[in-house]
Design a protein around this motif. Structure first.
Motif, PDB file in Angstrom:
ATOM      1  N   GLY A 157       4.567  59.452 -21.175  1.00 30.37           N
ATOM      2  CA  GLY A 157       4.924  60.865 -21.277  1.00 30.37           C
ATOM      3  C   GLY A 157       3.847  61.665 -21.991  1.00 30.37           C
ATOM      4  O   GLY A 157       3.514  62.786 -21.588  1.00 30.37           O
ATOM      5  N   VAL A 158       3.283  61.075 -23.060  1.00 30.61           N
ATOM      6  CA  VAL A 158       2.183  61.732 -23.780  1.00 30.61           C
ATOM      7  C   VAL A 158       1.011  61.951 -22.833  1.00 30.61           C
ATOM      8  O   VAL A 158       0.404  63.033 -22.792  1.00 30.61           O
ATOM      9  N   ILE A 159       0.716  60.919 -22.019  1.00 33.08           N
ATOM     10  CA  ILE A 159      -0.422  60.996 -21.097  1.00 33.08           C
ATOM     11  C   ILE A 159      -0.137  61.962 -19.953  1.00 33.08           C
ATOM     12  O   ILE A 159      -0.916  62.876 -19.672  1.00 33.08           O
ATOM     13  N   PHE A 160       1.024  61.779 -19.290  1.00 34.31           N
ATOM     14  CA  PHE A 160       1.326  62.583 -18.125  1.00 34.31           C
ATOM     15  C   PHE A 160       1.572  64.049 -18.478  1.00 34.31           C
ATOM     16  O   PHE A 160       1.320  64.930 -17.664  1.00 34.31           O
ATOM     17  N   GLY A 161       2.060  64.307 -19.700  1.00 35.03           N
ATOM     18  CA  GLY A 161       2.199  65.698 -20.120  1.00 35.03           C
ATOM     19  C   GLY A 161       0.860  66.395 -20.101  1.00 35.03           C
ATOM     20  O   GLY A 161       0.720  67.523 -19.600  1.00 35.03           O
ATOM     21  N   ARG A 162      -0.165  65.716 -20.617  1.00 32.72           N
ATOM     22  CA  ARG A 162      -1.516  66.274 -20.638  1.00 32.72           C
ATOM     23  C   ARG A 162      -2.130  66.294 -19.242  1.00 32.72           C
ATOM     24  O   ARG A 162      -2.765  67.271 -18.833  1.00 32.72           O
ATOM     25  N   VAL A 163      -1.923  65.206 -18.491  1.00 33.61           N
ATOM     26  CA  VAL A 163      -2.511  65.096 -17.154  1.00 33.61           C
ATOM     27  C   VAL A 163      -1.913  66.136 -16.207  1.00 33.61           C
ATOM     28  O   VAL A 163      -2.642  66.906 -15.565  1.00 33.61           O
ATOM     29  N   LEU A 164      -0.574  66.162 -16.112  1.00 31.60           N
ATOM     30  CA  LEU A 164       0.074  67.067 -15.161  1.00 31.60           C
ATOM     31  C   LEU A 164      -0.189  68.529 -15.479  1.00 31.60           C
ATOM     32  O   LEU A 164      -0.523  69.315 -14.590  1.00 31.60           O
ATOM     33  N   SER A 165      -0.035  68.899 -16.763  1.00 32.62           N
ATOM     34  CA  SER A 165      -0.246  70.305 -17.113  1.00 32.62           C
ATOM     35  C   SER A 165      -1.703  70.705 -16.898  1.00 32.62           C
ATOM     36  O   SER A 165      -1.997  71.805 -16.406  1.00 32.62           O
ATOM     37  N   ILE A 167      -4.000  69.321 -14.756  1.00 35.76           N
ATOM     38  CA  ILE A 167      -4.356  69.369 -13.331  1.00 35.76           C
ATOM     39  C   ILE A 167      -3.638  70.513 -12.622  1.00 35.76           C
ATOM     40  O   ILE A 167      -4.260  71.274 -11.862  1.00 35.76           O
ATOM     41  N   PHE A 168      -2.327  70.663 -12.856  1.00 34.19           N
ATOM     42  CA  PHE A 168      -1.578  71.751 -12.216  1.00 34.19           C
ATOM     43  C   PHE A 168      -2.105  73.121 -12.639  1.00 34.19           C
ATOM     44  O   PHE A 168      -2.179  74.051 -11.824  1.00 34.19           O
ATOM     45  N   THR A 169      -2.473  73.249 -13.910  1.00 42.68           N
ATOM     46  CA  THR A 169      -2.999  74.531 -14.388  1.00 42.68           C
ATOM     47  C   THR A 169      -4.340  74.840 -13.728  1.00 42.68           C
ATOM     48  O   THR A 169      -4.606  75.994 -13.367  1.00 42.68           O
ATOM     49  N   SER A 170      -5.181  73.830 -13.555  1.00 47.79           N
ATOM     50  CA  SER A 170      -6.484  74.066 -12.917  1.00 47.79           C
ATOM     51  C   SER A 170      -6.323  74.410 -11.434  1.00 47.79           C
ATOM     52  O   SER A 170      -7.122  75.161 -10.868  1.00 47.79           O
ATOM     53  N   ILE A 263      -9.776  67.830 -18.754  1.00 47.66           N
ATOM     54  CA  ILE A 263      -9.080  67.226 -19.903  1.00 47.66           C
ATOM     55  C   ILE A 263      -7.881  66.414 -19.407  1.00 47.66           C
ATOM     56  O   ILE A 263      -7.589  65.332 -19.912  1.00 47.66           O
ATOM     57  N   GLY A 264      -7.200  66.951 -18.395  1.00 47.62           N
ATOM     58  CA  GLY A 264      -6.076  66.232 -17.802  1.00 47.62           C
ATOM     59  C   GLY A 264      -6.494  64.907 -17.194  1.00 47.62           C
ATOM     60  O   GLY A 264      -5.872  63.869 -17.432  1.00 47.62           O
ATOM     61  N   TRP A 265      -7.605  64.920 -16.440  1.00 54.38           N
ATOM     62  CA  TRP A 265      -8.054  63.700 -15.778  1.00 54.38           C
ATOM     63  C   TRP A 265      -8.478  62.636 -16.779  1.00 54.38           C
ATOM     64  O   TRP A 265      -8.151  61.455 -16.611  1.00 54.38           O
ATOM     65  N   ILE A 266      -9.204  63.033 -17.824  1.00 53.13           N
ATOM     66  CA  ILE A 266      -9.686  62.023 -18.784  1.00 53.13           C
ATOM     67  C   ILE A 266      -8.527  61.437 -19.594  1.00 53.13           C
ATOM     68  O   ILE A 266      -8.613  60.336 -20.122  1.00 53.13           O
ATOM     69  N   SER A 267      -7.407  62.182 -19.651  1.00 48.76           N
ATOM     70  CA  SER A 267      -6.230  61.663 -20.355  1.00 48.76           C
ATOM     71  C   SER A 267      -5.652  60.433 -19.665  1.00 48.76           C
ATOM     72  O   SER A 267      -4.888  59.678 -20.272  1.00 48.76           O
ATOM     73  N   PHE A 268      -6.015  60.229 -18.375  1.00 49.68           N
ATOM     74  CA  PHE A 268      -5.568  59.031 -17.659  1.00 49.68           C
ATOM     75  C   PHE A 268      -6.060  57.751 -18.329  1.00 49.68           C
ATOM     76  O   PHE A 268      -5.528  56.669 -18.083  1.00 49.68           O
ATOM     77  N   ALA A 269      -7.086  57.892 -19.170  1.00 52.11           N
ATOM     78  CA  ALA A 269      -7.599  56.722 -19.886  1.00 52.11           C
ATOM     79  C   ALA A 269      -6.514  56.073 -20.747  1.00 52.11           C
ATOM     80  O   ALA A 269      -6.562  54.890 -21.046  1.00 52.11           O
ATOM     81  N   GLY A 270      -5.517  56.876 -21.124  1.00 55.30           N
ATOM     82  CA  GLY A 270      -4.420  56.365 -21.943  1.00 55.30           C
ATOM     83  C   GLY A 270      -3.448  55.486 -21.185  1.00 55.30           C
ATOM     84  O   GLY A 270      -2.432  55.047 -21.745  1.00 55.30           O
TER      85      GLY A 270
END
Length: 412
Positions: A157-165, A167-170, A263-270
């Motif tokens: 959830g920590v990761i996908f919150g950052r990833v989804l928001s 990517i969707f925002t971009s 920033i969203g994509w690099i959060s996938f590292a988590g």
């Protein structure tokens, strides 16, 4: 005979499918609830530009929602032990989806911050109910796997919150990101209504008075072992969420100049947080304290890697190691907390522990702001690594105290 065997196998397969659907629903609900708390971290710059505020004020969106989230755990702990947990999760998810959708139409930053309060409250009720629910339905031999799975879901959830928001925002804008995430939360709420069996909580005849329940819950804080574990979680997450929150600032600036999508994509590292179920399984085979201490040591090393990283691949490696380390420790500390209290107070202890963890992350967001302004990125790295080091010292002290308690007494 063949017919009976066929029916038996069909029944076993149906039970396996049912358990899978229940587990998947619990983890999906938890993941999406946690994601709504962390989704603003990837879009601080976009929120600042849209509402015409500076980026320090934009960071308050995470501070408010995470404080609301953590305080809710503190307040609802004793009541969670006596209610229908799936019903709480369903209603909270439905309300959360509505709040997310409504927030996407807000044009005032003050009202946007106000919306973070009920968002954090509803988001917290979902894991607050699902953590003890997962512990209750878990077979004793697989408790580590079950607990590890929901911890991994919370981490994702920590990761996908950052990833989804991000990517969707971009791709669209922050309002579109909020609406799409609201739809995902709504789908999860429908899943909860369909697949989760009812839970009546503690039987009425076994319940203590609500005031006594709160009193006994907060007396847990005065148990040395319990409060030490709470502080380990709090200092761990102060360092972990502190570095992750201000990493967004770091990546927004030179030499990286990342967009929200990047920033969203690099959060996938988590994604290494998926180690959590395996970590729970290790509890029955190896010394838990030693695993936690090793995990904390590698967490400290990962923060130092992030601190001095000047290229994207090294940032990704640092994040991989950070999430791997933190979520090797997290399910094991969670299990130690659960083993330190009676079954009746499992929900209360779980809520109190998550309050310390997310509360630590919220405090990091507040108190590290002036550090960032005065000392910059390296000041953040110093404080966060010091916090993780404190976690390691507390764990070593707890281990030493346990060994002293069980030391044989000489009769000579």
């Amino acid at each position: 005979m063949l017919i009976l065997q066929k029916r038996y196998h069909e029944t076993v397969n149906q039970m396996k499918i049912s358990k899978f659907l229940v587990g998947t629903t619990i983890c999906s609900l938890t993941m999406m609830a946690v994601s709504t708390v962390f989704m603003n971290q990837a879009i601080f710059l976009e929120l600042a530009n849209f509402f015409d505020v500076n980026i320090a004020h934009a960071r308050m969106s995470f501070t408010v929602v995470s404080l609301s989230y953590s305080v809710t755990f503190l307040l609802v702990g004793p009541t969670i032990d006596r209610v229908d947990l799936p019903k709480i999760a369903f209603c909270s998810a439905l309300l959360l989806a509505m709040i997310l959708m409504g927030t996407s139409f807000v044009t005032s930053y003050h009202f946007f911050l106000f919306c973070m309060l009920p968002m954090g409250f509803c988001a917290a009720l979902i894991p607050a109910s699902m953590f003890p629910y997962m512990s209750r339905i878990a077979p004793d031999k697989k408790k580590g796997l079950y607990v590890g799975s929901i911890v991994a879901a919370g981490t994702l959830g920590v990761i996908f919150g950052r990833v989804l928001s991000g990517i969707f925002t971009s791709l669209i804008d922050w309002q579109g990101a909020y609406r799409l995430i609201a739809m995902l939360v709504f789908i999860c709420s429908i899943g909860a209504a369909i697949f989760l069996p009812r839970s009546t909580g503690t039987p009425v005849k076994d319940r203590v008075h609500l005031v006594d329940a709160y009193k006994k819950t907060y007396q847990l804080v005065f148990k040395v072992r319990v409060i030490t574990l709470m502080l380990i979680g709090g200092t761990l997450f102060f360092g972990f969420l502190g570095i992750v929150t201000f990493l967004s600032y770091r990546l927004n600036n030179a030499p990286f100049n990342f967009t929200a999508g990047e920033i969203g994509w690099i959060s996938f590292a988590g994604i290494t947080a998926l180690i959590a179920p395996l970590s729970g399984q290790l509890a029955g085979r190896f010394n838990i304290e030693k695993i936690i201490i090793c995990g904390l040591l590698f967490g400290l090393i990962s923060i130092l890697i992030l601190g001095w990283a000047l290229t994207t691949p090294v940032i990704a490696i640092g994040l991989l190691l950070l999430f791997l380390s933190v979520y090797t420790c997290q399910p094991l500390i969670f299990m130690m907390v659960g083993n330190s209290v009676s079954h009746d107070f499992l929900g209360s202890a779980s809520s109190l522990y998550i309050f310390f963890c997310i509360g630590g992350g919220s405090l990091a967001s507040i108190f590290l702001g002036p550090i960032w302004t005065t000392f910059g990125w390296y000041g953040i790295v110093s404080i966060c690594s010091g916090s993780i080091f404190s976690s390691m010292l507390l764990m070593l002290l707890l281990t030493k105290k346990r060994k002293q308690l069980f030391r044989p007494i000489s009769c000579g």
